[in-house]
Design a protein around this motif. Structure first.
Motif, PDB file in Angstrom:
ATOM      1  N   SER A   1      -4.633 -16.052 -47.924  1.00 28.62           N
ATOM      2  CA  SER A   1      -4.950 -14.634 -47.728  1.00 28.62           C
ATOM      3  C   SER A   1      -6.247 -14.520 -46.931  1.00 28.62           C
ATOM      4  O   SER A   1      -7.175 -15.318 -47.108  1.00 28.62           O
ATOM      5  CB  SER A   1      -5.115 -13.947 -49.080  1.00 28.62           C
ATOM      6  OG  SER A   1      -5.731 -12.699 -48.894  1.00 28.62           O
TER       7      SER A   1
ATOM      8  N   ALA B   1      -1.762 -10.214 -41.408  1.00 21.41           N
ATOM      9  CA  ALA B   1      -0.315 -10.030 -41.278  1.00 21.41           C
ATOM     10  C   ALA B   1       0.262 -10.662 -40.005  1.00 21.41           C
ATOM     11  O   ALA B   1       1.322 -11.288 -40.038  1.00 21.41           O
ATOM     12  CB  ALA B   1       0.015  -8.544 -41.311  1.00 21.41           C
TER      13      ALA B   1
ATOM     14  N   PHE C   1       6.466 -17.786 -49.926  1.00 15.92           N
ATOM     15  CA  PHE C   1       5.546 -16.657 -49.856  1.00 15.92           C
ATOM     16  C   PHE C   1       5.104 -16.217 -51.241  1.00 15.92           C
ATOM     17  O   PHE C   1       5.929 -16.122 -52.161  1.00 15.92           O
ATOM     18  CB  PHE C   1       6.247 -15.485 -49.141  1.00 15.92           C
ATOM     19  CG  PHE C   1       5.457 -14.208 -49.151  1.00 15.92           C
ATOM     20  CD1 PHE C   1       4.450 -13.994 -48.218  1.00 15.92           C
ATOM     21  CD2 PHE C   1       5.701 -13.220 -50.099  1.00 15.92           C
ATOM     22  CE1 PHE C   1       3.703 -12.820 -48.235  1.00 15.92           C
ATOM     23  CE2 PHE C   1       4.959 -12.045 -50.112  1.00 15.92           C
ATOM     24  CZ  PHE C   1       3.955 -11.845 -49.176  1.00 15.92           C
TER      25      PHE C   1
ATOM     26  N   GLY D   1       5.555  -9.464 -57.007  1.00 14.20           N
ATOM     27  CA  GLY D   1       4.851  -8.745 -58.060  1.00 14.20           C
ATOM     28  C   GLY D   1       5.706  -8.487 -59.296  1.00 14.20           C
ATOM     29  O   GLY D   1       6.889  -8.818 -59.342  1.00 14.20           O
TER      30      GLY D   1
HETATM   31  P1  NAD Z   1       0.066  -9.181 -49.868  1.00 16.50           P
HETATM   32  O1  NAD Z   1       1.543  -9.060 -49.854  1.00 16.50           O
HETATM   33  O2  NAD Z   1      -0.745  -8.041 -49.354  1.00 16.50           O
HETATM   34  O3  NAD Z   1      -0.398 -10.441 -48.979  1.00 16.50           O
HETATM   35  C1  NAD Z   1       0.086 -11.739 -49.263  1.00 16.50           C
HETATM   36  C2  NAD Z   1      -0.020 -12.588 -48.015  1.00 16.50           C
HETATM   37  O4  NAD Z   1       0.894 -12.105 -47.032  1.00 16.50           O
HETATM   38  C3  NAD Z   1      -1.386 -12.591 -47.347  1.00 16.50           C
HETATM   39  O5  NAD Z   1      -1.674 -13.914 -46.927  1.00 16.50           O
HETATM   40  C4  NAD Z   1      -1.190 -11.676 -46.155  1.00 16.50           C
HETATM   41  O6  NAD Z   1      -2.055 -11.954 -45.072  1.00 16.50           O
HETATM   42  C5  NAD Z   1       0.244 -11.989 -45.782  1.00 16.50           C
HETATM   43  N1  NAD Z   1       0.952 -10.953 -45.031  1.00 16.50           N
HETATM   44  C6  NAD Z   1       0.723  -9.625 -44.998  1.00 16.50           C
HETATM   45  N2  NAD Z   1       1.653  -9.008 -44.236  1.00 16.50           N
HETATM   46  C7  NAD Z   1       2.505  -9.966 -43.789  1.00 16.50           C
HETATM   47  C8  NAD Z   1       3.670  -9.972 -42.966  1.00 16.50           C
HETATM   48  N3  NAD Z   1       4.160  -8.838 -42.472  1.00 16.50           N
HETATM   49  N4  NAD Z   1       4.296 -11.145 -42.722  1.00 16.50           N
HETATM   50  C9  NAD Z   1       3.824 -12.291 -43.253  1.00 16.50           C
HETATM   51  N5  NAD Z   1       2.724 -12.357 -44.034  1.00 16.50           N
HETATM   52  C10 NAD Z   1       2.059 -11.208 -44.286  1.00 16.50           C
HETATM   53  O7  NAD Z   1      -0.334  -9.567 -51.347  1.00 16.50           O
HETATM   54  P2  NAD Z   1      -1.801  -9.713 -51.944  1.00 16.50           P
HETATM   55  O8  NAD Z   1      -2.398  -8.357 -52.024  1.00 16.50           O
HETATM   56  O9  NAD Z   1      -2.524 -10.791 -51.214  1.00 16.50           O
HETATM   57  O10 NAD Z   1      -1.514 -10.278 -53.419  1.00 16.50           O
HETATM   58  C11 NAD Z   1      -1.236  -9.467 -54.520  1.00 16.50           C
HETATM   59  C12 NAD Z   1       0.251  -9.467 -54.795  1.00 16.50           C
HETATM   60  O11 NAD Z   1       0.710 -10.810 -54.946  1.00 16.50           O
HETATM   61  C13 NAD Z   1       0.622  -8.764 -56.079  1.00 16.50           C
HETATM   62  O12 NAD Z   1       1.749  -7.958 -55.852  1.00 16.50           O
HETATM   63  C14 NAD Z   1       0.976  -9.899 -57.029  1.00 16.50           C
HETATM   64  O13 NAD Z   1       1.862  -9.545 -58.055  1.00 16.50           O
HETATM   65  C15 NAD Z   1       1.544 -10.901 -56.092  1.00 16.50           C
HETATM   66  N6  NAD Z   1       1.479 -12.259 -56.654  1.00 16.50           N
HETATM   67  C16 NAD Z   1       2.628 -12.863 -57.099  1.00 16.50           C
HETATM   68  C17 NAD Z   1       2.581 -14.132 -57.668  1.00 16.50           C
HETATM   69  C18 NAD Z   1       3.822 -14.813 -58.182  1.00 16.50           C
HETATM   70  O14 NAD Z   1       3.788 -16.016 -58.386  1.00 16.50           O
HETATM   71  N7  NAD Z   1       4.915 -14.106 -58.395  1.00 16.50           N
HETATM   72  C19 NAD Z   1       1.361 -14.795 -57.766  1.00 16.50           C
HETATM   73  C20 NAD Z   1       0.208 -14.166 -57.296  1.00 16.50           C
HETATM   74  C21 NAD Z   1       0.284 -12.896 -56.734  1.00 16.50           C
END
Ligand code: NAD
Length: 487
Positions: A176, A207, A224, A250
């Motif tokens: 991130s 992103a 992811f 999430g």
């Molecule tokens: P996010 O979806 O905003 O970002 C996650 C990652 O995706 C980042 O590295 C970001 O730069 C990248 N990204 C953003 N847009 C993208 C695109 N269009 N294409 C490809 N990559 C892109 O999530 P966040 O705010 O970093 O994390 C919080 C979320 O993560 C919460 O919803 C949480 O529940 C979830 N989460 C899930 C788990 C699990 O194991 N299920 C673990 C930790 C966090």
């Protein structure tokens, strides 16, 4: 004072980008910029692919036991550097030192160790077909991509690289943009342990860099971790080149507390599952359904312990057990949900405000917050908040509680507290969630597969089956008899 600038980590060393673009990273507990990072431009992206091709060739040619030995060396270095790495996680995420010191690096190292151990045990099949036979080989996929969230940055990088590398793949990892440093440190550790250059590259950015990874024809799989909405975009984009995907998304997970439960234990679980890592955990039990007979006892103890036992402040202080939220934006989003809870008629049992602790007055802190008198249709009960905000609901009928718990498009986790062993299993078998706990909450050992039902995910991380997600099966038919040909 000048802050350091980190470059992308490609082919075993730092690589300067050509665009000159950088982004700033702040410490959420102080609101200060602590370093800058170069964005992976087209030059860096091409280099990442070219070096991953070479890294993959070298790494996949090694025997699994050779790979295992090198990965175990990385595990040793990770553990030896625990405190240095844990401090990076605290400064990047705002989480308390008392957590990072014993969880983040350790649970990351555990998973690499687990898959390093499993790698040499992966076997194919052989079966006779008349006098001929076939056999199968488990082959790596090639170059994989990992995209991480900001809540457990180093742990996520380890959870993705452990199985990917153990199976013989190369991985290009994008942390991130909020928390980019831990993955760079892991890349350095892999090189020090003897992983060939190019096997684990780190590209930086938001992103648009993630999108490039999901679109690239040279990448076979994307793993992811992030929000459901972003996950949908990643799956859609990966479809363009028919990539394999793993989605860790999430949740809005329920915890059911029955009237025979050990209430203190259930309160401990509810607090852990809402306030640990200041509520920024995907599996959090943010919907607590409590049987009406024990409701008052439950919320009395919950209120007392929440108000007496939580210490917010400078996350590096070992006494502090509630850190800062990741960013000002996220802080404001969480406060917005609290306002919605109040406006939609929930009762604020405790918390509900921003905090300005003396030791960290500029940090993005939110008080641990509990809403009671919640109903199923309230926004705070339906949407993932990803902050220290708990909703408590009442039930008096088992079937009704199960129906309400399942009434969501998400299905990451669920929990049950009861002393009735039959009820515990009966109820948990009906809950639509991939990660479940009985009389416990939150533990996620390397051995246990984790992942979501419904819109909370696709595929699994950890556990034996994850190695299959990083390999493909080649079937080889062996003719022992003459070919029968009409030609
Ligand atoms: P996010 O979806 O905003 O970002 C996650 C990652 O995706 C980042 O590295 C970001 O730069 C990248 N990204 C953003 N847009 C993208 C695109 N269009 N294409 C490809 N990559 C892109 O999530 P966040 O705010 O970093 O994390 C919080 C979320 O993560 C919460 O919803 C949480 O529940 C979830 N989460 C899930 C788990 C699990 O194991 N299920 C673990 C930790 C966090």
């Amino acid at each position: 004072m000048t802050t350091p600038v980190y470059q992308n980590f490609i082919n075993g060393h730092f690589l300067k980008n050509q665009s000159g673009d950088t982004f700033a990273v702040k410490n959420p507990a102080t609101d200060e910029v602590i370093y800058h990072v170069e964005v992976a431009d087209a030059f860096v992206q091409n280099a990442a692919i070219e070096s991953a091709k070479q890294g993959f060739a070298a790494w996949s040619a090694m025997t699994p036991i050779e790979r295992s030995r090198i990965l175990l060396k990385a595990v040793e270095i990770l553990r030896a550097r625990n405190d240095e790495l844990a401090k990076i996680e605290v400064l990047d995420t705002g989480k308390p030192w008392q957590e990072a010191e014993c969880v983040d690096v350790q649970t990351g190292a555990d998973v690499i160790e687990y898959f390093a151990g499993l790698a040499p045990a992966q076997v194919g099949q052989q079966q006779m077909v008349g006098e001929d036979f076939y056999y199968t080989r488990k082959e790596p996929l090639g170059i994989c991509a990992g995209i991480g969230a900001w809540n457990y940055p180093l742990q996520i990088a380890c959870w993705k690289s452990g199985p990917a590398l153990a199976a013989g793949n190369a991985l290009i990892f994008k942390p991130s943009e909020e928390t980019p440093l831990g993955a760079i440190k892991l890349a350095e550790i892999f090189i020090e342990a003897g992983v060939p250059a190019g096997v684990f590259n780190v590209v930086q950015g938001a992103a648009e860099v993630g999108q490039w990874l999901t679109q690239s024809d040279d990448i076979e799989k994307v793993s992811f971790t992030g929000e459901v909405g972003t996950g949908k975009k990643v799956v859609a984009s990966a479809a363009g080149s028919l990539k394999d995907v793993t989605m860790e998304l999430g949740g809005k997970s329920p915890l059911l507390v029955f009237d025979d439960a050990d209430i203190s234990q259930a309160v401990s679980a509810a607090m852990l599952g809402n306030f640990y890592t200041q509520g920024e955990i995907c599996t959090n039990c943010t919907r607590i359904y409590v049987h009406k007979n024990v409701y008052q006892q439950f919320i009395d103890e919950l209120k007392t312990r929440t108000e007496q036992n939580i210490i917010a402040g400078d996350p590096m202080d070992p006494e502090v057990n509630l850190g800062a939220l990741i960013s000002k934006n996220h802080h404001d989003l969480v406060m917005g949900y609290i306002d919605k809870g109040i406006n939609e008629g929930a009762t604020l049992l405790t918390g509900g405000k921003a905090l300005k602790p003396e030791s960290a007055p500029n940090g993005y802190f939110v008080a641990p917050t509990v809403f009671t008198d919640c109903t199923d249709n309230m926004t705070i009960v339906k949407e993932e908040i990803f902050g220290p905000v708990m909703s408590v609901l009442v039930f008096d009928d088992e079937d009704d509680a199960i129906r309400r718990a399942n009434d969501t498009h998400l299905g990451l986790a669920a929990g049950v507290f009861t002393k009735d062993i039959k009820r515990a299993h009966r109820v948990i078998h009906q809950l639509q969630a991939g990660i479940c706990w009985i009389n416990s909450y939150g533990n996620s050992p390397a051995e246990m597969p984790v992942g979501g039902y419904k819109q909370s995910g696709i595929g699994r991380e950890n556990g034996i089956e994850t190695l299959d997600h990083y390999t493909q099966t080649k079937s080889i038919y062996v003719g022992m008899t003459d070919i029968e040909s009409p030609f």
